[in-house]
Design an enzyme around this catalytic site. Structure first.
Site, PDB file in Angstrom:
ATOM      1  N   GLU A 181       0.836  -1.201   0.000  1.00 12.31           N
ATOM      2  CA  GLU A 181       0.000   0.000   0.000  1.00 12.31           C
ATOM      3  C   GLU A 181       0.869   1.249   0.000  1.00 12.31           C
ATOM      4  O   GLU A 181       1.844   1.296   0.743  1.00 12.31           O
ATOM      5  CB  GLU A 181      -0.917   0.002   1.238  1.00 12.31           C
ATOM      6  CG  GLU A 181      -1.944  -1.119   1.227  1.00 12.31           C
ATOM      7  CD  GLU A 181      -2.933  -1.048   2.391  1.00 12.31           C
ATOM      8  OE1 GLU A 181      -2.903  -0.051   3.146  1.00 12.31           O
ATOM      9  OE2 GLU A 181      -3.728  -1.977   2.546  1.00 12.31           O
ATOM     10  N   HIS A 189      -8.148   1.369   1.164  1.00 11.38           N
ATOM     11  CA  HIS A 189      -8.097   1.163   2.623  1.00 11.38           C
ATOM     12  C   HIS A 189      -8.973   2.187   3.346  1.00 11.38           C
ATOM     13  O   HIS A 189      -8.514   2.931   4.215  1.00 11.38           O
ATOM     14  CB  HIS A 189      -6.654   1.235   3.122  1.00 11.38           C
ATOM     15  CG  HIS A 189      -6.443   0.471   4.405  1.00 11.38           C
ATOM     16  ND1 HIS A 189      -5.289  -0.186   4.693  1.00 11.38           N
ATOM     17  CD2 HIS A 189      -7.264   0.263   5.486  1.00 11.38           C
ATOM     18  CE1 HIS A 189      -5.384  -0.767   5.878  1.00 11.38           C
ATOM     19  NE2 HIS A 189      -6.581  -0.501   6.381  1.00 11.38           N
TER      20      HIS A 189
END
Length: 304
Positions: A259, A278
């Site tokens: 990420e 997210h």
């Protein structure tokens, strides 16, 4: 007493701290070197998923008594270093449960009814009605892997849609399962029988790549996988292969092994995959609860 707020928190959480008489220092996401300077005379620190509270930071804070994480995970805090110094670490694990659970169904609907795909085609000027045949949720089986706070909320919502609920958890709570009409099964049975599999486990050694190639092959070819837990619970390479070869019908993902997700990542190439950055806890309500709960714990600890 001084409290360093090193990440954005809800204004109501800030009010809790100031009303308690604390001096509040706010600086958004300082890097490690800056954080070391800021913590020299503070009694408490509040962070979110960042910045990292490393051993160096902790050892630079002689007055530090408590570290608060406005959220669930504690991955960015050196817990061992805090323990050695007798520093308490608090968080707000239940604050975002409902928000994450609702996102699960947002992802599920987006995949099951091809909403994101249809939206893209409409913006391209393409009327893709024939390509957008979907499925209903009523009567389908949802397999919930991890029956904690979030899993329980997912099961409650699934009930409202008339879904059958299968549960897997290493510590089954039969009484809680009865509240949502759920039945426990072993993981392999759950994977074989579920039309939707949604993951709600922490990332620990036992759950790393829990959903691997072998387990993806157990799932129905018509099944949808949802992951709003931690990216590394799923073996990404295995999932890409499963999607390429049609082992499952699609996936909705909010978390990733890497990420931010790289721009040209293989997962971005599938029309039957819906991706979000997210955002499970990214609601006004969840952020308010997370901040306030942590602030209240800090007040309680510092005031004895």
């Amino acid at each position: 007493m001084k409290v360093l707020v090193a990440a954005p928190i809800h204004e109501k959480a800030m009010e809790v701290l100031t009303k308690a008489g604390f001096e509040v220092i706010y600086e958004e996401y300082p890097d490690e070197e800056r954080l070391i300077q800021l913590v020299k005379d503070v009694d408490a620190i509040i962070v979110r998923s960042k910045p990292k509270v490393t051993r160096r930071v902790i050892e630079s804070a002689p007055k530090l008594k408590v570290i608060g994480r406005a959220g669930v995970g504690l991955d960015n805090i050196d817990l061992e270093a805090a323990k050695e110094r007798g520093i308490k670490v608090v968080n707000s694990p239940g604050a975002s449960s409902r928000s994450v659970a609702e996102l699960v169904f947002g992802l599920l609907f987006a995949v099951a009814r091809k909403i994101a795909f249809a939206d893209r085609k409409m913006r391209e000027g393409i009327w893709a009605k024939k390509q957008c045949m979907g499925i209903e949720l009523e009567g389908k089986t949802i397999g919930i892997v991890g029956f904690g706070r979030i899993g329980y909320q997912v099961a409650k919502i699934a009930n409202a849609f008339g879904m059958k609920v299968l549960l897997y958890d290493p510590y089954p709570n039969e009484e809680r399962a009865k509240e949502v009409g759920g039945k426990f099964a072993d993981l392999e049975t759950l994977l074989r029988e579920s039309d939707v599999v949604t993951l709600h486990v922490p990332l620990v050694e036992a759950t790393y790549h829990m959903i691997n190639e072998e387990r993806l092959k157990l799932m129905k070819k018509t099944a949808i996988l949802i992951n709003a837990a931690r990216g590394a619970v799923v073996d990404t390479n295995a999932l890409v292969k499963a999607l390429q070869e049609g082992w499952i019908s699609g996936a909705g993902l909010d978390v990733y092994e890497e990420e931010p997700l790289p721009k040209d990542h293989p997962l971005t190439k599938f029309d039957n995959v819906v991706l979000t950055p997210h955002i499970g806890a990214s609601t006004v309500e969840a952020q308010m609860r997370a901040g306030v709960q942590v602030a209240e714990q800090i007040v309680e600890i510092l005031k004895g």
